[in-house]
Structure formats: structure tokens, C-alpha cells
Design a protein around this motif. Sequence first.
Motif, short mmCIF file in Angstrom:
data_model
loop_
_atom_site.label_atom_id
_atom_site.label_comp_id
_atom_site.label_asym_id
_atom_site.label_seq_id
_atom_site.Cartn_x
_atom_site.Cartn_y
_atom_site.Cartn_z
N UNK A 57 43.34 37.51 32.46
CA UNK A 57 43.67 36.45 32.59
C UNK A 57 45.17 36.13 32.86
N UNK A 58 45.65 37.63 33.81
CA UNK A 58 47.15 37.33 34.81
C UNK A 58 46.81 36.28 35.46
N UNK A 59 45.95 36.56 36.41
CA UNK A 59 45.43 36.31 37.26
C UNK A 59 46.12 34.30 37.91
N UNK A 63 49.56 38.11 39.24
CA UNK A 63 50.49 38.63 39.15
C UNK A 63 49.26 40.23 39.51
N UNK A 64 49.46 41.30 39.69
CA UNK A 64 48.76 42.32 39.66
C UNK A 64 47.38 41.85 38.55
N UNK A 65 46.16 41.84 39.25
CA UNK A 65 45.18 41.91 37.45
C UNK A 65 44.23 42.77 38.29
N UNK A 66 44.34 44.21 37.34
CA UNK A 66 43.68 45.53 37.15
C UNK A 66 42.96 45.83 36.48
N UNK A 67 41.48 45.60 37.28
CA UNK A 67 40.22 46.41 36.53
C UNK A 67 40.15 47.54 36.50
N UNK A 68 40.13 48.58 35.17
CA UNK A 68 40.76 49.85 35.09
C UNK A 68 39.27 50.06 34.74
N UNK A 69 39.09 51.85 35.05
CA UNK A 69 37.98 52.73 35.23
C UNK A 69 37.25 52.23 33.72
N UNK A 91 44.76 31.78 43.49
CA UNK A 91 44.52 33.23 44.16
C UNK A 91 44.12 34.46 44.32
N UNK A 92 42.82 35.08 44.49
CA UNK A 92 42.52 36.27 44.00
C UNK A 92 43.00 37.42 44.24
N UNK A 93 44.33 37.82 45.50
CA UNK A 93 44.66 38.17 46.89
C UNK A 93 44.34 39.36 45.45
N UNK A 94 45.18 39.34 44.44
CA UNK A 94 45.49 40.53 43.87
C UNK A 94 45.05 40.43 42.52
N UNK A 95 43.69 40.96 42.74
CA UNK A 95 42.54 41.49 42.19
C UNK A 95 42.66 42.80 42.44
N UNK A 96 42.63 43.96 41.26
CA UNK A 96 42.30 45.73 41.92
C UNK A 96 40.76 46.27 41.01
N UNK A 97 40.06 46.39 41.59
CA UNK A 97 39.31 47.13 40.75
C UNK A 97 39.49 49.21 40.47
N UNK A 98 39.28 48.84 39.45
CA UNK A 98 39.16 51.28 40.06
C UNK A 98 37.60 51.53 40.64
N UNK A 196 36.80 45.18 49.56
CA UNK A 196 38.85 45.47 49.89
C UNK A 196 39.46 45.49 48.10
N UNK A 197 38.67 45.55 47.56
CA UNK A 197 39.60 45.32 46.17
C UNK A 197 39.39 46.04 45.84
N UNK A 198 38.79 47.87 46.14
CA UNK A 198 38.78 48.59 45.67
C UNK A 198 40.00 49.71 45.64
#
Length: 422
Positions: A57-59, A63-69, A91-98, A196-198
Motif C-alpha cells: 500500500x506504500x506505493x 516509497x520503496x515497495x518490496x515484494x519479499x521472498x 508511479x511504480x518505479x519504486x517497486x522491487x521484487x525478490x 527491471x524490478x527484480x
Amino acid sequence: MKNTVVLGTQWGDEGKGKLVDLLSENYDAVVRFQGGNNAGHTIVIGENTYKLRLIPSGIFHQKTCILGNGVVIDPQVLLEELEVLQKADIGIDNLRISERAQVIMPYHKIWEAIEEKNRGKNKIGTTLKGIGPTYSDKISRSGVRICDICDKDLLRKRLEIVFPLKEKVIVALGEKCPTIDEICDEYAKYGDLIRNYVTDTSLLLEEHISAKKPILFEGAQGIFLDIDHGIYPFVTSSNTCAGAASLGSGVPPSCLHNIVGVVKAYTTRVGSGPFPTELEDEIGERLGKIGNEFGTVTGRKRRCGWLDTVLLKNTHRVNGLTSIALTKLDVLSGIDELKICTQYKYQDQILHHFPNSLNVIDDLEPVYECLPGWTEDIANCKNFADLPVNCKNYIEKIEQLVGVSVDIISVGPERSQTIFKE
């Protein structure tokens, strides 16, 4: 600012999404650490309502939003969600995926439907999104990870190991199954789109911790759906407790400082399974109607009942809550008498803790403490002092029974309809 875990204290649907959205402003990263797209968080911002299934929800605060392992990911659903956010100019550029997160494959959904059908009247009531079989494959070391679908050659090698047996079983049971070529082509495309998100999100979080940047950990579902601590087998397929925030994100347990339990002012649950305080009368219908109690992901009608503090005390014991966020308090306005379950009666025994045996659970009789309700509309209350006396008494009774302070009170779906108690 300390790192904080937000988790559901009941059967999910407590309003965690709104709370995480509110709190995200004060954190540098927001991490989803378990579950999959079987969980839904509804966020209301002005006239717009957003229903997230995977993305933290921080998207909305960039904020940096992370989908963890610890999360299981359906890449098709993830891409659909990203498209919705893009169209809304979020914006979705701050998404990061484990890169370690497990991937929900087509055969997982097929297999879950087969299992649920074979359970007949004893079905669990799963969302049929392949969550359980994906976690099963993870534990049996037969899973496919995000890093696999980002490398087509690696993906094919992985599928050549794990897929043939699954295909044989599914076909033998009379169901259709896509070919290994079809799966490989489809999921390699997904890998290209999310590449690019991984990243190694554990390393990313280590950087935040070293820089003393606060992290917010977002749980899905609720504690009584926890695979270990819920009412087995009517549970989800992951650990929903606070300890899972460490395992599902790759940070040390010592980095989890605050544990905020989100408590709905009454109790709801979706799907099958025991529910001691369930109301199958006009009050239950009223709670469902006024509270709009329908699943964010499935649209299924939620079962409604009185608040159960036996559940909440169990949640506190397992998680060590440091505070409570009380939600949907406004839904109780206009009910003459409110009830809170404080213990259970089983045959000639009084139980103060939730039992483990389904035979016992099915025969529990809730013991209630009754409190007078309030008629005032509390939706526009801005401070604790503005609340009606009986409303304050209800909150204070919860604090007394559970042994945890209620520090945040939600009196409506909007961000502004939130009271932070001093």
C-alpha cells in the motif's frame, strides 16, 4: 523511527491496507512479506478506491515497495495491477521484487481446484488462485522462482525437472494441462516484463537498516489463518504472524521493533471454518451491510459476529503486540447493546484460551460481556475526546481485556477518518 510490522489479528479483512497507506508516509520502505494475490487491501483516497492484491500500500506515497521472498507471485496478476496503477498516474518505479520469491504456475491453479473439488462438503473455501500448491512446491523443493522466469533457458531446465510428474497426475485425473512449451513461452515473457524490478531485496533492506531508514512490514490475511497458529486446516498457506516478517523479507528478527495489530471492532471471516461468535441474525446482516463486508479479491460475502477477545489475546501471545489499531468502529453506531466475547464455555468447562481440537471448537459457546452502545454518528470525530462516552468505554474495555493499548482508531474508510490517540 523504529521498524514496524502491521498484521491482522483476526481472520483477515481488518483494514490493514488503509493503515499501511496512512503509516507509509513516515517510512522509507514498505515490505509485503507473505501470501499472494489471495489477499486484498482496499485504499480510499478522495473519490478514488484502489484494490491492491500484491503491491504494498506504500506505493501511493512513492516509497520503496518490496515484494519479499516470502510472497508467492502470479506474474500475470502483478502486471495487471501495475497497469491499473500506471493508468491512474501512480508511479511504480519504486517497486522491487525478490528474486527468491516463488512463482504461481498454471498447474498450481489446476491442482488446487482438483483438491478443493475432492474435499466435497469438507472444502476449505480457498480462493483457487494456486497459493497453497505454490507453497507446497516451495517446501518440497519443486518450485519455480522469480529468478527462474527471468532466464528462459533456466526456466526450461527447471520445468523439465518439475513439470512431467505434475502433468501426468493432472491428465490422469481428467483435467487439461498446458504444455511445457506453452508455459515456458508465457512465463519467459512475464520475466522480461518484470526484470527491471527484480533484485536481492534482502540486500536492499540491509542498506535501509544500515542507513537507519525506517521500514514498514505489511502482513496479509490474519493470525487465525496462520498455517501454524490458525484454526487448522481452515487456514491460509503461509505464516501470517509477526515472525514471518523476518523470514519473508530477509531481515534479522532484532530489526522488528513495533508490532501493530489491526483489530476490526467486530469479527468477520470469509470461507469455511469455525466462527464461535458468528451472528446469523439481523445484527449480523446489519454489520455486513453497513460494513460492506465483501471480499476485496473474491467478492465473497463475509460472515459477521461479535468481537472475540479470546482470539485477540491469543494473537497478542503469539506476536507480542505493542499497540492496536481499531478499525470500522463507525459500523457499530446505532446498535443498542454491544457484546464482547471474553471466554468460552465447553460442556461444564470455562475456557480462556482458544482450543486446538476441531471437535471442541465446534461445540464452543461464547460467554459475553454486554456494553451499552451509542447512537451518535462518529464518522467526523477527529480526536478521542470527541467520541461518545459509550464508544470510549467500548475501546477501553478492549484494552482491558486484551492488555494492549488502542492507539489508532478508524471511524471511516477515508484517510482523514482516523484518530491517533495521544
